[in-house]
Design a protein around this motif. Structure first.
Motif, PDB file in Angstrom:
ATOM      1  N   GLY A  65       0.821  -1.211   0.000  1.00  0.00           N
ATOM      2  CA  GLY A  65       0.000   0.000   0.000  1.00  0.00           C
ATOM      3  C   GLY A  65       0.851   1.256   0.000  1.00  0.00           C
ATOM      4  N   TRP A  66       1.901   1.266   0.823  1.00  0.00           N
ATOM      5  CA  TRP A  66       2.804   2.422   0.873  1.00  0.00           C
ATOM      6  C   TRP A  66       3.544   2.591  -0.453  1.00  0.00           C
ATOM      7  N   THR A  67       3.989   1.491  -1.033  1.00  0.00           N
ATOM      8  CA  THR A  67       4.700   1.550  -2.309  1.00  0.00           C
ATOM      9  C   THR A  67       3.802   2.131  -3.403  1.00  0.00           C
ATOM     10  N   ALA A  68       2.548   1.690  -3.452  1.00  0.00           N
ATOM     11  CA  ALA A  68       1.618   2.190  -4.464  1.00  0.00           C
ATOM     12  C   ALA A  68       1.295   3.663  -4.234  1.00  0.00           C
ATOM     13  N   PHE A  69       1.159   4.067  -2.970  1.00  0.00           N
ATOM     14  CA  PHE A  69       0.896   5.459  -2.637  1.00  0.00           C
ATOM     15  C   PHE A  69       2.044   6.340  -3.124  1.00  0.00           C
ATOM     16  N   LYS A  70       3.276   5.919  -2.876  1.00  0.00           N
ATOM     17  CA  LYS A  70       4.436   6.694  -3.318  1.00  0.00           C
ATOM     18  C   LYS A  70       4.518   6.752  -4.842  1.00  0.00           C
ATOM     19  N   ALA A  71       4.135   5.672  -5.517  1.00  0.00           N
ATOM     20  CA  ALA A  71       4.189   5.652  -6.980  1.00  0.00           C
ATOM     21  C   ALA A  71       3.259   6.706  -7.572  1.00  0.00           C
ATOM     22  N   ILE A  72       2.070   6.849  -6.984  1.00  0.00           N
ATOM     23  CA  ILE A  72       1.149   7.891  -7.439  1.00  0.00           C
ATOM     24  C   ILE A  72       1.749   9.264  -7.179  1.00  0.00           C
ATOM     25  N   ALA A  73       2.332   9.453  -5.999  1.00  0.00           N
ATOM     26  CA  ALA A  73       2.945  10.740  -5.671  1.00  0.00           C
ATOM     27  C   ALA A  73       4.071  11.072  -6.638  1.00  0.00           C
ATOM     28  N   ASP A  74       4.851  10.084  -7.022  1.00  0.00           N
ATOM     29  CA  ASP A  74       5.954  10.323  -7.948  1.00  0.00           C
ATOM     30  C   ASP A  74       5.435  10.712  -9.332  1.00  0.00           C
ATOM     31  N   ARG A  75       4.353  10.091  -9.754  1.00  0.00           N
ATOM     32  CA  ARG A  75       3.773  10.455 -11.045  1.00  0.00           C
ATOM     33  C   ARG A  75       3.283  11.907 -11.032  1.00  0.00           C
ATOM     34  N   ALA A  89      -8.054   2.200  -8.633  1.00  0.00           N
ATOM     35  CA  ALA A  89      -7.268   0.967  -8.617  1.00  0.00           C
ATOM     36  C   ALA A  89      -6.463   0.864  -7.327  1.00  0.00           C
ATOM     37  N   TYR A  90      -5.961   1.998  -6.848  1.00  0.00           N
ATOM     38  CA  TYR A  90      -5.262   1.989  -5.552  1.00  0.00           C
ATOM     39  C   TYR A  90      -6.203   1.532  -4.438  1.00  0.00           C
ATOM     40  N   ALA A  91      -7.409   2.088  -4.435  1.00  0.00           N
ATOM     41  CA  ALA A  91      -8.369   1.753  -3.376  1.00  0.00           C
ATOM     42  C   ALA A  91      -8.796   0.297  -3.421  1.00  0.00           C
ATOM     43  N   GLU A  92      -8.624  -0.345  -4.592  1.00  0.00           N
ATOM     44  CA  GLU A  92      -8.984  -1.757  -4.736  1.00  0.00           C
ATOM     45  C   GLU A  92      -7.808  -2.706  -4.504  1.00  0.00           C
ATOM     46  N   LEU A  93      -6.634  -2.167  -4.196  1.00  0.00           N
ATOM     47  CA  LEU A  93      -5.506  -3.039  -3.870  1.00  0.00           C
ATOM     48  C   LEU A  93      -5.896  -3.968  -2.717  1.00  0.00           C
ATOM     49  N   PRO A  94      -5.460  -5.201  -2.741  1.00  0.00           N
ATOM     50  CA  PRO A  94      -5.840  -6.128  -1.658  1.00  0.00           C
ATOM     51  C   PRO A  94      -5.542  -5.596  -0.263  1.00  0.00           C
ATOM     52  N   SER A  95      -4.361  -4.990  -0.062  1.00  0.00           N
ATOM     53  CA  SER A  95      -4.027  -4.500   1.280  1.00  0.00           C
ATOM     54  C   SER A  95      -4.937  -3.350   1.690  1.00  0.00           C
ATOM     55  N   VAL A  96      -5.238  -2.445   0.738  1.00  0.00           N
ATOM     56  CA  VAL A  96      -6.120  -1.318   1.039  1.00  0.00           C
ATOM     57  C   VAL A  96      -7.541  -1.818   1.296  1.00  0.00           C
ATOM     58  N   THR A  97      -7.989  -2.793   0.519  1.00  0.00           N
ATOM     59  CA  THR A  97      -9.330  -3.342   0.696  1.00  0.00           C
ATOM     60  C   THR A  97      -9.452  -4.052   2.036  1.00  0.00           C
ATOM     61  N   LEU A  98      -8.441  -4.779   2.437  1.00  0.00           N
ATOM     62  CA  LEU A  98      -8.466  -5.418   3.759  1.00  0.00           C
ATOM     63  C   LEU A  98      -8.587  -4.373   4.850  1.00  0.00           C
ATOM     64  N   SER A 144      -2.198  12.103   4.995  1.00  0.00           N
ATOM     65  CA  SER A 144      -1.488  11.729   3.779  1.00  0.00           C
ATOM     66  C   SER A 144      -0.409  12.750   3.433  1.00  0.00           C
ATOM     67  N   ASN A 145      -0.726  14.017   3.600  1.00  0.00           N
ATOM     68  CA  ASN A 145       0.279  15.049   3.339  1.00  0.00           C
ATOM     69  C   ASN A 145       1.458  14.921   4.293  1.00  0.00           C
ATOM     70  N   TYR A 146       1.179  14.582   5.542  1.00  0.00           N
ATOM     71  CA  TYR A 146       2.276  14.361   6.495  1.00  0.00           C
ATOM     72  C   TYR A 146       3.156  13.210   6.015  1.00  0.00           C
ATOM     73  N   CYS A 147       2.524  12.148   5.524  1.00  0.00           N
ATOM     74  CA  CYS A 147       3.300  11.007   5.009  1.00  0.00           C
ATOM     75  C   CYS A 147       4.182  11.430   3.841  1.00  0.00           C
ATOM     76  N   LEU A 148       3.648  12.244   2.935  1.00  0.00           N
ATOM     77  CA  LEU A 148       4.434  12.693   1.789  1.00  0.00           C
ATOM     78  C   LEU A 148       5.594  13.579   2.228  1.00  0.00           C
TER      79      LEU A 148
END
Length: 411
Positions: A65-75, A89-98, A144-148
């Motif tokens: 989930g963190w890796t995918a979040f960073k990938a969007i931020a990088d784009r 698609a991010y929200a449907e990731l298995p880890s995010v859905t769990l 989320s902004n704090y994470c970024l």
């Protein structure tokens, strides 16, 4: 507010008032619908693919989930457009859905999460129009902004948690919890969520904002404490749903459970980055825990003697005693003080062993507290340690109370 949440405690804390793990602050946000397109809920058919299995221990971690979040931020940072379908698609990731489903009745849909995530990058993406502002959306955005803003620190701590310190975390969990109580597929997920650590069944979710705002040591303790709470605490009934000596007995069960859980967490000394938008509010005073312990133990000495000597009095006042403890918010703080004196006077192994038994916990506390001076100093007095301020129960009262607990919780 609270940070650590779970899927229904084994020990059923009294519900006289909303119970908060002391000092564990912080933000338990309810989610509301902000839907801009039809919702759809994908099934989670399997666990997410695991990315951090380089360390040979029994604990499974997942950072997808963190890796995918960073990938969007990088784009976004590279000036690329990110369509809404990619946020979905991010929200449907298995880890995010769990994680979403762990919220149960408050679970946000994938569409809602995709809308919130798009809102994190709204201005940078050049989106136009006003976003619908809700407390949940704002809190998600701020976290989320704090994470970024702190992604390098979070990456470094994730390297620790999933690398060299992964087995340390596993060892701490298995020190406090009997291995057979922990699900074989127990997994810890690291991803941006709400500022909380949450457990559901065999899945534990650590918000990367919490990871960034607290030290690795602290998060390791947070995780071990929550696993202990979920899988190892002594099960039983809410004292407020019982009467008489059963209500009193289960009050001491909750004291033991809360005390050890809080001690593993070091709940009185939690600290967070003052720049975090929610966790900066944490301002704990350890002395307050021990002042509450003194107050509650004095109340026990005053009230329990007549109740233990008179069945009618016990039948009439047992649940009132439980309610008094809940009303004082004393379960967690008093239990913490009792655990502290056991740890410092008798050692960590004794505290762990005592955590398995209600009469055993009381006996260990009394033995340890009797090693303190009489009278005990006031918490915060110069030259004294806080564990030295925990007084024992009256010896005659202890004998009667221990006998009653041994009847209700035979070993």
């Amino acid at each position: 507010m609270r940070m650590i949440t779970h899927d229904g405690g084994r020990h059923n804390v009294p519900r006289l008032r909303s119970f908060v793990i002391p000092g564990i602050a912080l933000v338990f946000l309810s989610l509301t619908v902000v839907a801009c397109a039809p919702d759809k809920e994908p099934a989670v058919k399997q666990k997410p693919s695991l990315q951090t299995e380089s360390v040979d221990c029994r604990l499974t971690t997942d950072t997808s989930g963190w890796t995918a979040f960073k990938a969007i931020a990088d784009r976004v940072a590279a000036g690329q457009d990110v369509p809404l379908d990619d946020f979905y698609a991010y929200a449907e990731l298995p880890s995010v859905t769990l994680w979403r489903r762990s919220l149960e009745k408050d679970a946000p849909t994938a569409q809602r999460i995709s809308n919130w995530l798009e809102g994190v990058f709204w201005e940078k993406l050049g989106r136009e129009g006003q976003q619908k502002r809700t407390p949940d959306r704002s809190d998600y955005l701020h976290n989320s902004n704090y994470c970024l803003e702190n992604r390098e620190r979070i990456d470094a701590r994730l390297d620790e948690m999933t690398g060299p310190r992964k087995c340390e975390m596993d060892k701490l969990i298995r020190y406090w919890c009997e291995p057979e109580n922990i699900p074989a597929d127990f997994t810890i997920y690291f991803l941006p969520t709400k500022p909380e650590i949450r457990i559901k069944d065999g899945d534990l979710f650590v918000d990367t904002g919490v990871l960034g705002a607290g030290s690795a040591d602290q998060v390791i303790r947070n995780v071990a404490s929550l696993v202990f709470r979920r899988f190892q605490t002594i099960p039983g009934t809410d004292p407020m749903e019982l009467e008489g000596e059963l209500s009193v007995a289960h009050s001491f069960r909750v004291l033991a459970n809360e005390g050890v859980t809080g001690w593993i967490d070091k709940a009185a000394i939690l600290e967070f980055d003052t720049a975090h938008p929610a966790l900066h509010k944490v301002n704990l005073i350890p002395e307050n825990f021990f002042m509450k312990a003194q107050e509650a133990l004095e109340m026990m000495n005053r009230q329990l003697g007549p109740m233990l000597d008179d069945e009618a009095e016990m039948a009439k006042k047992g649940v009132l005693f439980a309610g008094h403890l809940a009303g004082m918010n004393a379960y967690s703080q008093t239990g913490y003080g009792m655990s502290s004196v056991i740890f410092h006077r008798l050692g960590e192994d004794r505290l762990r062993d005592a955590s398995r038994s209600v009469p055993g916990f009381l006996a260990a506390y009394q033995e340890a507290a009797l090693l303190n001076s009489d009278p005990v100093p006031h918490p915060g007095k110069a030259g004294s340690e806080l564990f030295e301020t925990v007084p024992p129960l009256d010896p005659e009262l202890f004998t009667k109370l221990h006998a009653m607990l041994s009847r209700v919780f035979p070993e």
